[in-house]
Every structure is written in structure tokens, then in C-alpha cells.
Enzyme design. Structure first.
Site, PDB file in Angstrom:
ATOM      1  N   CYS A 136       0.785  -1.239   0.000  1.00 48.65           N
ATOM      2  CA  CYS A 136       0.000   0.000   0.000  1.00 48.65           C
ATOM      3  C   CYS A 136       0.820   1.294   0.000  1.00 48.65           C
ATOM      4  O   CYS A 136       0.763   2.083  -0.947  1.00 48.65           O
ATOM      5  CB  CYS A 136      -0.918   0.022   1.216  1.00 48.65           C
ATOM      6  SG  CYS A 136      -1.950  -1.437   1.410  1.00 48.65           S
ATOM      7  N   HIS A 192      -3.090   6.778   4.204  1.00 47.11           N
ATOM      8  CA  HIS A 192      -2.013   5.825   4.492  1.00 47.11           C
ATOM      9  C   HIS A 192      -0.618   6.337   4.149  1.00 47.11           C
ATOM     10  O   HIS A 192       0.251   5.580   3.734  1.00 47.11           O
ATOM     11  CB  HIS A 192      -2.267   4.486   3.782  1.00 47.11           C
ATOM     12  CG  HIS A 192      -1.605   3.333   4.496  1.00 47.11           C
ATOM     13  ND1 HIS A 192      -1.533   2.071   3.945  1.00 47.11           N
ATOM     14  CD2 HIS A 192      -0.986   3.253   5.703  1.00 47.11           C
ATOM     15  CE1 HIS A 192      -0.901   1.263   4.783  1.00 47.11           C
ATOM     16  NE2 HIS A 192      -0.565   1.960   5.854  1.00 47.11           N
TER      17      HIS A 192
END
Length: 567
Positions: A136, A192
Site C-alpha cells: 500500500c 495511508h
């Protein structure tokens, strides 16, 4: 005397009446005399309007009140020029799926139904030689900066919620550059890229608005993220849903894919058409936990594997959401000047319903199943539509490509690793990209070393690394599990690698062998040497990985039961 007075008054009235009639007659005669002139003026205006309609680029624009400048306050010439230039710039909608596998989209032969994604891809350009990062945070950091993660210390693993870490503040981000070109910038969904200080959160990194979550994942219904210190029970739990900087407390029970698509549609509906728009829709789907509304799960009752069934349902919800967002762009008359990009952030997790067949490996590995991604572009602005592109493209390329589309400049950034690939996408021209550094991670665990004929003088081949140059791909160290996992609905068995334990160097011709089945390292030692030299050159430009220990101050219990900045 009274009679005299009466006669005088009567005469006065008659005189006034005579004067009034004379004035009225005079006005009437003047109007009659002006009729030919008025008719001539009307004919002139009609001819002028006809000429405007014949020469104006779009008569519909004349019906748009927003183009009637005489109804708005007067502007300086510089303001008019800026307004005209921003209206001509395309809207950019970037949709990022999470953990979406190669074999999880309809046009790759998946059992999962994705009619909206299939249609958009078929109408636009399918990117079949498109690469992302294995996990990610690195993919998102490269999208935002156009730079490999080795150049800012995020080459190891990802950013965990309790870590005091983030995309370094001296990195210029994509929304910052687009704002310089007059764009309004919005992020909906997953961030994130760090939040331990407010300066690392989206609205401080170039976004005008933020509606979403800061960590890497959460419950789809309650929007709570469980976590804690590594190696200890994951007992921490907190809400992770924000509107700008304020926690959102009234959406418990709203499925996140629905929530984020509705928020994106609200942004589209309220968008000021005087400005171009950058909308970054970063879905939570189809990341774990495996959760979906029951009505969607029921559509896949024929899939026996429960994880695959729920994952398929999650994908269908996301597909519908993309369709709804696209419909909104058309409904609010933005589509004709919009570039829509769809991308995954890494390969699918085969242990959580995803699938990358026939590619080798999965999320977190340097095999093709971890780094080759689903991607396509759709836009009325594409010159050569309805085709499949094998142009080599990497997620870091979106930064210079989109800045270029916005009429901006990459001046002021650190040296970019991305390339402007719009001509390759829109016109089918060759990609300017010739190689990709997948990663170099000195902190990644290694295994027992199996001997090979190459020394480590050029590059330490026990290090987790991979590079693609032309058709060749070299992997070193331990790339991750190298199995080939067919979809659960297939009768084919899982194929384990027959590599000897401790093997730590492979060479593949990816064009001829995209499934990475035939190691050619012994057959082409010169190619191995050349690619090791490339890895060594990249390694010299790398900064040390920054992977700090977790901070107990991150516990949401210390911040009102909400994951929040703690420094």
C-alpha cells in the site's frame, strides 16, 4: 365676476388639453418616423447573432450562464486569462482500488462480474504492461511524488498506525502541483501516508478537502481500526473516519464503499465549473476485512469458497460505485472534459479472496502477481480509444503525466523517476519509460543463501530487490512466495515453485514469459551483470530506510477513542 372666473378656468383647461394633444401627436409622429430605424437595428442584431452562432465553438456554451461575463463582476485582463485557461484544463478523477488482483476484473476472464469497469476499459485504453508497488504505502507515495520510495526512506514495509512516520514533508505532492495550475483538489477514502503530526495529513499536503481514513484499513461498517504494538495483542481500537480534521461520528452502519462514492458524487455535484477538479477517490475496497452487504454476497452463492464469495461481492459493490461516479460526471456535464484513471495499488491477497492468476506470487512479493496491476484510462480527450496498450507504465508516471495534462510544470520538485506517458496512452506512441526499479529493501529478511556463479562485488544479491529493463527482469534476495495460485473455482491445483531453498537470483524475459516460469540467468550471464549494475547504480542514490519503532502515545484511548495525530 364669478362668470368671468369660470370662463378663465375653462379656457385654461382647454389650452392645456390642446397642448397635451399637440405633444402626444408629436411623440406619435416621432415614433412612426423611428420605425424604419428600429427595424434596421433588429435586422442588424439578428444577423450579428447568426454570425456568432456560426463561428462560436459551441452554441451550447452560449446557453450556459456561467459564460455570460457581463452578468459577473468585471475582471482584470489577467483574471480573465486565468479563468479562461483553467476552464480549458481537464478534470482529473483518479480511482485507486486496494489489494485488487489481476484476475479479479471481468476483462481478464474473472468469474467476478465488473460490467462498469469492463465498459470503461473497453471504451478507453487498457494498460496491460502497467506496474505498481507490492504493498500500500509505497504505491501511494509514488503516485503522490513521482519518485521511487528508495529516495525518501519508505522502501521497507508500510506505515503502521502506531509508527511516527510519514511521507517526508519536503516531498512535493501531486495535489500541490495541481493547485498551482488552478485546480480544486479533493481526496475521498484511504490516505495511508502518515498522520502522527497534523502536517502529514491530507489537507496539509495539497488537498482542499479530505473525507476518509488515515490508516491502512478498518471495519467497513463501523469505521474502526484495531491495532497495537507489534508482537503484542492487538488490543488498541479507535474510530478512523474524518471530514477534514473532524471525526465523523454519525456513519456507523454505512458501508464504506457506498459512503465514499456518495461523498465523491457530492463533490462532483457541488464543483465550481470555473475551476478544473482533481478528485482522488481512494477506495477501501477490496482490502481486508472481508465484508459486504448480504444482497451482494447472495449474488455469488455459486462460489463455494467463502472468502472468494465475499471478495467478489465487495468487488461488485466497488464496480457499481465506479459506475455511479461516472454517471454523476456525465449528469453534471463534466465528463466531456474529464480524464478518468483506474488503478490498483498492488496485487491481490490470495489468502483473502483475491487472485492474480496466471501471474506468479501475490501482494507483498516482487513477482509479477505482486507488482503488475490492473489499470485503464477513459476520457473523451483520448485520441486513440478502444484499444489495449502494452506501453511500459509505472505508478510513478502519473505525477508528471497529470501535471503535464494540467498545463503545469514539474519545476520545484526533487528529481523525478516518473515519465510523462500521455502520448503513449492517448495516441499509442512508444512509452518514454524503458525500465522500472521495483524496489531495493535492505531490511527485508533473507533466507539461507544458495550458491550461484555471480559474486556480490557489483550488488549484494542477498538483498530483496528487482529491476525491469526492456523485456528483462532481475530479482535478487527473497522476492516472496513464488507459487502460482489458480482461482478457487478452477480445478487446477496450486503450483509450488521447484526453486532450491535459498535461491536468490532469477532472470526472466517478461514479454515472452510473463508468468516467470523459466529462469534464464545461467543462459544470459551478461544480461544478469548489466542488471546488477543497474541495481547498484540505483542503490547509490538510495537513502536509508526509515522504519521507526511504534509509539505508545498513538493509542486511540489517549485521543478520545479516535486515531489521531499525537505529536
Amino acid at each position: 365676476k364669478g362668470k368671468f372666473v369660470g370662463s378663465e378656468v375653462s379656457g385654461t383647461i382647454m389650452a392645456r388639453h390642446t397642448k397635451t394633444r399637440s405633444a402626444s401627436d408629436l411623440l406619435f409622429h416621432r415614433l412612426c418616423a423611428s420605425v424604419p430605424r428600429l427595424l434596421l437595428l433588429c435586422v442588424f442584431l439578428a444577423v450579428l447573432l447568426l454570425l456568432i452562432l456560426l463561428t462560436y465553438p459551441s452554441y451550447r456554451s452560449l446557453l450556459d450562464v456561467s459564460t455570460w461575463y457581463f452578468l459577473t463582476p468585471s475582471r482584470t485582463s489577467s483574471e480573465k486569462t486565468f479563468a479562461q485557461s483553467t476552464r480549458s484544463k481537464p478534470n482529473i478523477v483518479f480511482i485507486l482500488a486496494d489489494d485488487y488482483g489481476w484476475n479479479d476484473i471481468g476483462y481478464h476472464g474473472s468469474v467476478i462480474r465488473t460490467p462498469n469497469l469492463d465498459r470503461l476499459a473497453a471504451e478507453g485504453v487498457k494498460l496491460e504492461n502497467y506496474y505498481i508497488q507490492p504493498i500500500c504505502t509505497p504505491s501511494r507515495s509514488q503516485l503522490m511524488t513521482g519518485r521511487y520510495q528508495i529516495h525518501y526512506g519508505l522502501q521497507h514495509s508500510l506505515i503502521w498506525p502506531p509508527q511516527p512516520n510519514g511521507l517526508p514533508l519536503d516531498e512535493v505532492t501531486l495535489p500541490q502541483k495541481l493547485k498551482e495550475s488552478g485546480y480544486s483538489t479533493h481526496i475521498v477514502g484511504k490516505w495511508h501516508l502518515g498522520f502522527y503530526k497534523e502536517e502529514y495529513t491530507p489537507i496539509h499536503r495539497g488537498f482542499d478537502t479530505f473525507y476518509g481514513f488515515l490508516t491502512g484499513g478498518e471495519d467497513y461498517w463501523t469505521h474502526r481500526q484495531a491495532g497495537g504494538l507489534p508482537g503484542l495483542p492487538q488490543t488498541w481500537s479507535g474510530l478512523d473516519l474524518r471530514d477534514q480534521e473532524k471525526p465523523v461520528l454519525d456513519q456507523n452502519g454505512t458501508y464504506s464503499t457506498h459512503l465514499f462514492s456518495r461523498k465523491a458524487i457530492d463533490i462532483i455535484a457541488q464543483h465550481d465549473r470555473e475551476k478544473p477538479m482533481f478528485l482522488y477517490l481512494s477506495f477501501q475496497a477490496v482490502h481486508t476485512p472481508l465484508e459486504a452487504p448480504q444482497e451482494y454476497i447472495s449474488k455469488y452463492s455459486h462460489i463455494k469458497d467463502t472468502s472468494r464469495r465475499t471478495y467478489a461481492a465487495m468487488t461488485t459493490v466497488m464496480d457499481e460505485a465506479v459506475g455511479n461516479v461516472t454517471h454523476a460526471l456525465k449528469h453534471y456535464r463534466l465528463w466531456d472534459n474529464t480524464v478518468l484513471i483506474f488503478s490498483t495499488d498492488n496485487g491481490g491477497r490470495v489468502d483473502q479472496g483475491g487472485n492474480n492468476w496466471p501471474l506468479r506470487g501475490w501482494k507483498g512479493t516482487l513477482w509479477e502477481g505482486g507488482v503488475r496491476g490492473v489499470g485503464f484510462v477513459n476520457s473523451p480527450l483520448i485520441k486513440a480509444k478502444g484499444r489495449t496498450s502494452d506501453a511500459l507504465i509505472h505508478i510513478s508516471d502519473w505525477f508528471p503525466t497529470l501535471v503535464g495534462l494540467a498545463g503545469g510544470s514539474t519545476n520545484g520538485t526533487k528529481p523525478l523517476d516518473g515519465h510523462d506517458v500521455w502520448a503513449a496512452i492517448s495516441e499509442g506512441k512508444p512509452s518514454p519509460r524503458k525500465e522500472i526499479l521495483h524496489n531495493i529493501d535492505p531490511l527485508h529478511p533473507t533466507r539461507m543463501i544458495h550458491p550461484h556463479p555471480w559474486s556480490n562485488e557489483t550488488f549484494n544479491t542477498s538483498m530483496h530487490a528487482a529491476v525491469r529493463s526492456g523485456d528483462w527482469k532481475l530479482l535478487t534476495g527473497y522476492p516472496g512466495n513464488g507459487s502460482w495460485i489458480p482461482p478457487p473455482s478452477s480445478d487446477r491445483p496450486c503450483e509450488e515453485s521447484d526453486d532450491p531453498p535459498g535461491k536468490h537470483l532469477w532472470l526472466f524475459n517478461i514479454r515472452d514469459d510473463p508468468e516467470e516460469r523459466t529462469d534464464l540467468s545461467e543462459k544470459y550471464p551478461q544480461v544478469v551483470q548489466e542488471l546488477m549494475e543497474k541495481l547498484a547504480a540505483y542503490d547509490k542514490t538510495a537513502v536509508s530506510p526509515f522504519y521507526p519503532p511504534p509509539d505508545p502515545r498513538a493509542n486511540p484511548a489517549l485521543h478520545g477513542d479516535v486515531w489521531s495525530p499525537w505529536e
